[in-house]
Design a protein around this motif. Sequence first.
Motif, mmCIF file in Angstrom:
data_model
loop_
_atom_site.group_PDB
_atom_site.id
_atom_site.type_symbol
_atom_site.label_atom_id
_atom_site.label_comp_id
_atom_site.label_asym_id
_atom_site.label_seq_id
_atom_site.Cartn_x
_atom_site.Cartn_y
_atom_site.Cartn_z
ATOM 1 N N TRP A 183 -17.868 -1.128 -1.381
ATOM 2 C CA TRP A 183 -17.180 0.068 -1.892
ATOM 3 C C TRP A 183 -16.528 0.860 -0.759
ATOM 4 N N VAL A 184 -17.246 1.000 0.367
ATOM 5 C CA VAL A 184 -16.678 1.736 1.495
ATOM 6 C C VAL A 184 -15.432 1.030 2.019
ATOM 7 N N LEU A 185 -15.451 -0.305 2.040
ATOM 8 C CA LEU A 185 -14.269 -1.049 2.496
ATOM 9 C C LEU A 185 -13.083 -0.829 1.554
ATOM 10 N N VAL A 186 -13.368 -0.715 0.248
ATOM 11 C CA VAL A 186 -12.299 -0.413 -0.714
ATOM 12 C C VAL A 186 -11.698 0.955 -0.409
ATOM 13 N N VAL A 187 -12.557 1.950 -0.163
ATOM 14 C CA VAL A 187 -12.081 3.306 0.137
ATOM 15 C C VAL A 187 -11.312 3.324 1.454
ATOM 16 N N ILE A 188 -11.813 2.596 2.464
ATOM 17 C CA ILE A 188 -11.113 2.542 3.754
ATOM 18 C C ILE A 188 -9.722 1.935 3.582
ATOM 19 N N THR A 189 -9.634 0.841 2.817
ATOM 20 C CA THR A 189 -8.343 0.195 2.581
ATOM 21 C C THR A 189 -7.368 1.150 1.919
ATOM 22 N N ARG A 190 -7.849 1.872 0.917
ATOM 23 C CA ARG A 190 -6.996 2.842 0.212
ATOM 24 C C ARG A 190 -6.543 3.949 1.168
ATOM 25 N N ALA A 191 -7.477 4.444 1.997
ATOM 26 C CA ALA A 191 -7.144 5.508 2.936
ATOM 27 C C ALA A 191 -6.139 5.047 3.989
ATOM 28 N N VAL A 192 -6.306 3.797 4.475
ATOM 29 C CA VAL A 192 -5.385 3.261 5.479
ATOM 30 C C VAL A 192 -3.975 3.139 4.901
ATOM 31 N N MET A 193 -3.880 2.712 3.641
ATOM 32 C CA MET A 193 -2.560 2.611 3.003
ATOM 33 C C MET A 193 -1.914 3.994 2.884
ATOM 34 N N ASP A 194 -2.695 5.002 2.513
ATOM 35 C CA ASP A 194 -2.163 6.375 2.437
ATOM 36 C C ASP A 194 -1.723 6.872 3.805
ATOM 37 N N MET A 195 -2.532 6.565 4.819
ATOM 38 C CA MET A 195 -2.186 6.977 6.181
ATOM 39 C C MET A 195 -0.896 6.327 6.646
ATOM 40 N N ALA A 196 -0.721 5.056 6.306
ATOM 41 C CA ALA A 196 0.500 4.352 6.713
ATOM 42 C C ALA A 196 1.731 5.010 6.106
ATOM 43 N N ARG A 197 1.612 5.425 4.846
ATOM 44 C CA ARG A 197 2.737 6.107 4.204
ATOM 45 C C ARG A 197 3.015 7.448 4.881
ATOM 46 N N GLN A 198 1.939 8.169 5.256
ATOM 47 C CA GLN A 198 2.126 9.459 5.929
ATOM 48 C C GLN A 198 2.754 9.280 7.310
ATOM 49 N N ILE A 199 2.287 8.284 8.054
ATOM 50 C CA ILE A 199 2.834 8.030 9.392
ATOM 51 C C ILE A 199 4.302 7.646 9.301
ATOM 52 N N ALA A 200 4.658 6.890 8.236
ATOM 53 C CA ALA A 200 6.070 6.510 8.046
ATOM 54 C C ALA A 200 6.945 7.745 7.845
ATOM 55 N N ARG A 201 6.349 8.826 7.332
ATOM 56 C CA ARG A 201 7.089 10.085 7.157
ATOM 57 C C ARG A 201 6.993 10.977 8.398
#
Length: 637
Positions: free
Chosen positions: A42-60
């Motif tokens: 479950w933690v790995l699922v949350v980490i994956t989701r958070a990393v994807m959100d971070m990537a979108r933020q960094i792209a901005r």
Amino acid sequence: MNSLHRARRYPILAASGAIALAVLVLDLSGQDLISRAIATAWVLVVITRAVMDMARQIARGHLGLDVLAVIAMGATLAVGEYVASLIIVLMLSGGEALEDAAERRATRELTALLNRSPQAAHVLVAPDGVGDEVRDVAVDRVAVGDVLLVRPAEVVPVDATVVSDRATVDESSLTGESLPVTRRRGETLLSGSVNGPGAVRVRAVRTAADSQYQQIIALVTDAQGRQAPVVRLADRFAVPFTAVSLLIAGLAGWLSGDWVRFAEVLVLATPCPLLIAAPVAFLGGQSRAARHGVIVKGGAVIEKLAKVRAVALDKTGTLTRGRPELVAVQPAAPLDREELLVLAASAEQYSSHVLADGVREAAQASGLALRAATEADEVATCGVRAVIDGRNVVVGKRAYVEREVGAAVAAAQLVAGQVAAYVAVDGAFAGVLVLADEARPESAAVVRWLRANGVAEVAMLTGDADATARAIAGQVGIDTVHADLLPADKVRLAAALKPRPVLMVGDGVNDAPALAAADVGVAMGARGATAAGEAADAVVLADDLGKVVDAVVIGRQTLRVALAAIWLGIVLSVGLMLVAATGAIPAVVGALTQEVVDLAAILYALRALGGRLPELRRAEPARAVASRRPAPAARLR
């Protein structure tokens, strides 16, 4: 039902809570491997989701504080502290729910205004007949002139005049005045007022879209969507806070030779206080301002109010009551007093200037019937021109009338607090109307407070004559006076005033450009100055200049609370990280401790909802000004 609603609103929190409960049961039953596998997955699922959100933020181009939480979750999994990792997930997902709860508390007054917005009105079909029929219609279908029935405890749907003998209403949501007020037949009743124990009849004078309450709703909706620079400043703490946290954690692991310390430090570095505390404080400040009768359009305005160093004030309707009374009519032959007054008042029907109200009311009080114009045109801050019964009538400033007659016009002889409206008829000077508009009883106290509390410059910007402006300025304690101004002049002077930031206060349509040009524009909106309210950053709903002081004080107190909440979170987090670097705080205990830090920062931020406001000493109204006999003016032809 409430639990199901919360689970749908916060699915990650709900799932994390269920998984944490399952892991606890499995651990207690000796199924360590299964519980570890479930938590890790479950933690790995949350980490994956958070990393994807971070990537979108960094792209901005935005690096947020969530990177610390991701590293902390990964580190705790790497060293086998899966329970601590699961607690971090719960903390982050719970932070959203905690923020929502804090924001609801902080925005209680703003939300109450929105929730009370009337949706329907009771229209009387035959208001003058026997056995009136009531028809319910949508509030936006109420027309000017409709007679409405307002039942006990209902919200007045549109601006109206009282048709019944009297109405007792609660205007606290509009003005901040906690005591009920009584409005008698013919007096204005503002939409948003709450009717008292008796049903009353009212006659609509504005549609819903133009009414006071709907304008307030629009202001509140606009205010709720804005973010303060200090909130973005909390985001800018991301890089240094992340660097310090990683440095402390890295040194702890390297110097001890135990990389569990790395994870133990990072569980205490999660950034919820920075992400939540500042926004909650500013929402609390906005809500508190609304409770005291000031709608502030966003946290950015709160911060600017806190830093104001210069103030510019309009005169009529701001420093003065804005309800001038006619005290003398000085006709020039061949017109007599009555003819001059009726022609001027008929032309003033087409003016929005506050002096026009005094002229019209004086004519009506004398029993004079106003005449309709075939043409009418107003020049803002100068005057009005109208064709009345075929006669070209001009009412306004002396310079405006001089242009009309093509010759100089001698100034009327005025005493302090008086202002003159000059009249020309068919291209010839026709006389002077003298009005008196006394200073507000709170104006001098407001100016004194501003000077004593960090405001370096207080100036008057007015379109009125210099002599009248200086008379009022002397009464209220203002030394810097700029008079005879056009709207463009006000904009130029507001932009040039030093030191910055500059606060501009006005109430009329002609003040709107200057309000927009100032660093902070505050509109005195009690009488529905729509254009000024739209251009301003804040709107005072009560007819009280002292509310400007309240707004400045609330801004200062809110900014102090927001910054203190940010630093409280930082200091507690860094202090606990240093303790954890010694190995004194296990990862699970550290993750739970960080929840306490979050709660402490948020509770501190909610202090923005309270605090003391200054009590201004108000002067007794100088009503003698309006009753003085004016000095005889020279009759000019």
